[in-house]
Write a protein that holds these residues in place. Structure first.
Motif, PDB file in Angstrom:
ATOM      1  N   PRO A 102      -6.059 -10.639   0.515  1.00 26.30           N
ATOM      2  CA  PRO A 102      -4.648 -10.989   0.280  1.00 26.30           C
ATOM      3  C   PRO A 102      -4.040 -10.258  -0.921  1.00 26.30           C
ATOM      4  O   PRO A 102      -2.840  -9.962  -0.917  1.00 26.30           O
ATOM      5  N   ARG A 103      -4.860  -9.979  -1.955  1.00 25.64           N
ATOM      6  CA  ARG A 103      -4.310  -9.328  -3.143  1.00 25.64           C
ATOM      7  C   ARG A 103      -3.881  -7.899  -2.830  1.00 25.64           C
ATOM      8  O   ARG A 103      -2.805  -7.457  -3.230  1.00 25.64           O
ATOM      9  N   TRP A 104      -4.716  -7.182  -2.082  1.00 26.51           N
ATOM     10  CA  TRP A 104      -4.342  -5.825  -1.677  1.00 26.51           C
ATOM     11  C   TRP A 104      -3.119  -5.864  -0.773  1.00 26.51           C
ATOM     12  O   TRP A 104      -2.227  -5.018  -0.896  1.00 26.51           O
ATOM     13  N   ALA A 105      -3.105  -6.851   0.133  1.00 31.72           N
ATOM     14  CA  ALA A 105      -1.970  -6.964   1.056  1.00 31.72           C
ATOM     15  C   ALA A 105      -0.679  -7.212   0.278  1.00 31.72           C
ATOM     16  O   ALA A 105       0.371  -6.637   0.601  1.00 31.72           O
ATOM     17  N   ALA A 106      -0.748  -8.070  -0.750  1.00 33.93           N
ATOM     18  CA  ALA A 106       0.441  -8.364  -1.545  1.00 33.93           C
ATOM     19  C   ALA A 106       0.897  -7.116  -2.306  1.00 33.93           C
ATOM     20  O   ALA A 106       2.095  -6.805  -2.343  1.00 33.93           O
ATOM     21  N   LEU A 107      -0.040  -6.402  -2.892  1.00 37.15           N
ATOM     22  CA  LEU A 107       0.307  -5.195  -3.655  1.00 37.15           C
ATOM     23  C   LEU A 107       0.922  -4.131  -2.742  1.00 37.15           C
ATOM     24  O   LEU A 107       1.971  -3.560  -3.051  1.00 37.15           O
ATOM     25  N   LEU A 108       0.275  -3.907  -1.601  1.00 37.48           N
ATOM     26  CA  LEU A 108       0.819  -2.917  -0.658  1.00 37.48           C
ATOM     27  C   LEU A 108       2.189  -3.362  -0.142  1.00 37.48           C
ATOM     28  O   LEU A 108       3.094  -2.544   0.033  1.00 37.48           O
ATOM     29  N   GLY A 109       2.319  -4.666   0.097  1.00 37.37           N
ATOM     30  CA  GLY A 109       3.587  -5.185   0.588  1.00 37.37           C
ATOM     31  C   GLY A 109       4.708  -5.029  -0.428  1.00 37.37           C
ATOM     32  O   GLY A 109       5.869  -4.831  -0.053  1.00 37.37           O
ATOM     33  N   TRP A 110       4.349  -5.127  -1.713  1.00 39.80           N
ATOM     34  CA  TRP A 110       5.385  -4.909  -2.725  1.00 39.80           C
ATOM     35  C   TRP A 110       5.739  -3.418  -2.818  1.00 39.80           C
ATOM     36  O   TRP A 110       6.891  -3.045  -2.881  1.00 39.80           O
ATOM     37  N   LEU A 111       4.692  -2.582  -2.814  1.00 42.28           N
ATOM     38  CA  LEU A 111       4.935  -1.148  -2.973  1.00 42.28           C
ATOM     39  C   LEU A 111       5.804  -0.581  -1.851  1.00 42.28           C
ATOM     40  O   LEU A 111       6.685   0.235  -2.093  1.00 42.28           O
ATOM     41  N   TRP A 112       5.526  -1.007  -0.634  1.00 43.43           N
ATOM     42  CA  TRP A 112       6.318  -0.532   0.510  1.00 43.43           C
ATOM     43  C   TRP A 112       6.504  -1.706   1.466  1.00 43.43           C
ATOM     44  O   TRP A 112       5.518  -2.230   1.989  1.00 43.43           O
ATOM     45  N   PRO A 113       7.729  -2.175   1.676  1.00 41.04           N
ATOM     46  CA  PRO A 113       7.969  -3.344   2.532  1.00 41.04           C
ATOM     47  C   PRO A 113       7.308  -3.209   3.909  1.00 41.04           C
ATOM     48  O   PRO A 113       7.549  -2.229   4.614  1.00 41.04           O
ATOM     49  N   GLY A 114       6.491  -4.198   4.232  1.00 44.32           N
ATOM     50  CA  GLY A 114       5.815  -4.185   5.532  1.00 44.32           C
ATOM     51  C   GLY A 114       4.442  -3.567   5.514  1.00 44.32           C
ATOM     52  O   GLY A 114       3.656  -3.781   6.442  1.00 44.32           O
ATOM     53  N   ALA A 115       4.112  -2.814   4.471  1.00 44.53           N
ATOM     54  CA  ALA A 115       2.813  -2.122   4.439  1.00 44.53           C
ATOM     55  C   ALA A 115       1.667  -3.120   4.336  1.00 44.53           C
ATOM     56  O   ALA A 115       0.581  -2.900   4.892  1.00 44.53           O
ATOM     57  N   GLY A 116       1.907  -4.213   3.616  1.00 45.72           N
ATOM     58  CA  GLY A 116       0.866  -5.233   3.497  1.00 45.72           C
ATOM     59  C   GLY A 116       0.505  -5.817   4.853  1.00 45.72           C
ATOM     60  O   GLY A 116      -0.669  -6.061   5.154  1.00 45.72           O
ATOM     61  N   HIS A 117       1.501  -6.053   5.675  1.00 42.91           N
ATOM     62  CA  HIS A 117       1.261  -6.613   7.009  1.00 42.91           C
ATOM     63  C   HIS A 117       0.591  -5.598   7.923  1.00 42.91           C
ATOM     64  O   HIS A 117      -0.252  -5.950   8.753  1.00 42.91           O
ATOM     65  N   LEU A 118       0.949  -4.335   7.776  1.00 44.10           N
ATOM     66  CA  LEU A 118       0.273  -3.299   8.571  1.00 44.10           C
ATOM     67  C   LEU A 118      -1.194  -3.204   8.174  1.00 44.10           C
ATOM     68  O   LEU A 118      -2.071  -3.024   9.022  1.00 44.10           O
ATOM     69  N   TYR A 119      -1.478  -3.359   6.882  1.00 43.71           N
ATOM     70  CA  TYR A 119      -2.869  -3.380   6.392  1.00 43.71           C
ATOM     71  C   TYR A 119      -3.644  -4.533   7.041  1.00 43.71           C
ATOM     72  O   TYR A 119      -4.816  -4.431   7.352  1.00 43.71           O
ATOM     73  N   GLN A 120      -2.942  -5.666   7.236  1.00 42.49           N
ATOM     74  CA  GLN A 120      -3.581  -6.841   7.842  1.00 42.49           C
ATOM     75  C   GLN A 120      -3.592  -6.773   9.372  1.00 42.49           C
ATOM     76  O   GLN A 120      -3.995  -7.722  10.035  1.00 42.49           O
ATOM     77  N   ARG A 121      -3.097  -5.658   9.911  1.00 39.38           N
ATOM     78  CA  ARG A 121      -3.014  -5.453  11.364  1.00 39.38           C
ATOM     79  C   ARG A 121      -2.041  -6.415  12.031  1.00 39.38           C
ATOM     80  O   ARG A 121      -2.169  -6.710  13.219  1.00 39.38           O
ATOM     81  N   ARG A 122      -1.090  -6.917  11.271  1.00 46.31           N
ATOM     82  CA  ARG A 122       0.005  -7.739  11.816  1.00 46.31           C
ATOM     83  C   ARG A 122       1.170  -6.770  12.027  1.00 46.31           C
ATOM     84  O   ARG A 122       2.144  -6.755  11.267  1.00 46.31           O
TER      85      ARG A 122
END
Lengths: 77, 223
Positions: free
Chosen positions: B21-41
């Motif tokens: 979740p921490r990586w997902a949150a960081l990626l999601g902040w850096l680029w909107p939606g990237a955190g969810h793509l990382y989670q395969r959502r």
């Protein structure tokens, strides 16, 4: 012309907003806010879209209520 | 690997893979939606990406690249930037521009130059002409507008300044652009939370706990 006159009579605020089209800037914002909020409340796309529609109706309703309130307060002066 | 599980009313169980979740949150902040793509959502990731980025860039376009900037100078404390920063990487160039221009230096990605007319200096600007980059028929030190750069020159309440020129030239688009970019930043914070902790689904168990809390409140007041 008659409709413009009627709108001016009803509310200068509404007339200015519509005439200068600034009220239309709210539409994309309502759309985006509803979609993002819906997506944070659900995981399935069908549920997300249903929540988004409910949120959009709620937002527009709330904004309309505030508009009516301000319009009524305008009669106080 | 972390998963969030939701037991729904009709017996379905929704499992949301959060991975780290921490990586997902960081990626999601850096680029909107990237955190969810990382989670395969993927569907939600694309939804957040399209909605938030289109809002941000539309606002930036309305403001002609000037509504997102970082400044804490006297008379120009740009508190709006703290909201715009929610978008992450797309808003970070403003920090680079703020650093580049802090001692009066030129910004990167120049948009236009403003030259004082007549014999006025840039600090005593009263008349101005906006000249495209590369023009050579004006002299004197110009005030340069840059993409996501703070307004050049001093910002005063008594004299005309570059920020005042922006408001004058752009009209209501400056405010609308600011609003759109701020909303995009704030919406991305919701998306980051979704990436970190999963969606805020009200399951029957959560609804039951909320109802129990409501029932308990009058009893605690009486005691």
């Amino acid at each position: 012309m008659l409709s413009v006159g009627l709108i001016n009579l009803l509310s200068p605020l509404l007339a200015v907003s519509l005439w200068q089209a600034r009220l239309w800037y709210a539409i994309p914002l309502v759309l985006v806010v509803s979609l993002v909020y819906g997506a944070t409340r659900h995981e399935r796309m069908k549920d997300i879209f249903e929540q988004s529609i409910r949120t959009a109706i709620g937002l527009v309703g709330f904004m309309s209520a505030i508009f009516v309130l301000i319009w009524l307060i305008g009669f106080w002066n | 690997m972390t998963d969030a599980k939701y037991d729904m009313e009709n017996g379905d169980v929704i499992t949301v893979p959060l991975r780290d979740p921490r990586w997902a949150a960081l990626l999601g902040w850096l680029w909107p939606g990237a955190g969810h793509l990382y989670q395969r959502r993927y569907a939600k990731g694309m939804l957040f990406m399209i909605c938030i980025l289109s809002t941000f860039f539309f606002g930036l376009l309305m403001g002609r690249g000037r509504v997102v900037y970082a400044s804490t100078r006297p008379n120009d404390f740009r508190w709006h930037y703290f909201c715009q920063l929610g978008v992450g990487l797309p808003a970070l160039p403003a920090l680079v521009q703020a650093y580049a221009t802090q001692n009066g230096g030129p910004p990167w990605f120049e948009l236009c130059r403003r030259y004082p007319a007549g014999t006025f200096t840039a600090n005593g600007l009263r008349e101005f002409a906006v000249i495209p980059p590369g023009a050579t028929n004006f002299s004197g030190k110009p005030l340069i507008d840059g993409l996501m750069a703070p307004p050049a020159g001093p910002i005063t309440l008594e004299k005309n300044d570059v920020l005042g020129m922006w408001h004058s030239e752009l009209g209501h688009w400056f405010e609308m652009g600011t609003l759109y970019t701020m909303v995009a930043g704030l919406l991305n914070l919701l998306a980051v939370y979704d990436a970190f902790a999963g969606p805020m689904i009200i399951t029957p168990e959560i609804r039951r706990k909320l109802e129990e809390q409501k029932k308990k409140k009058p009893e605690s007041v009486e005691s």
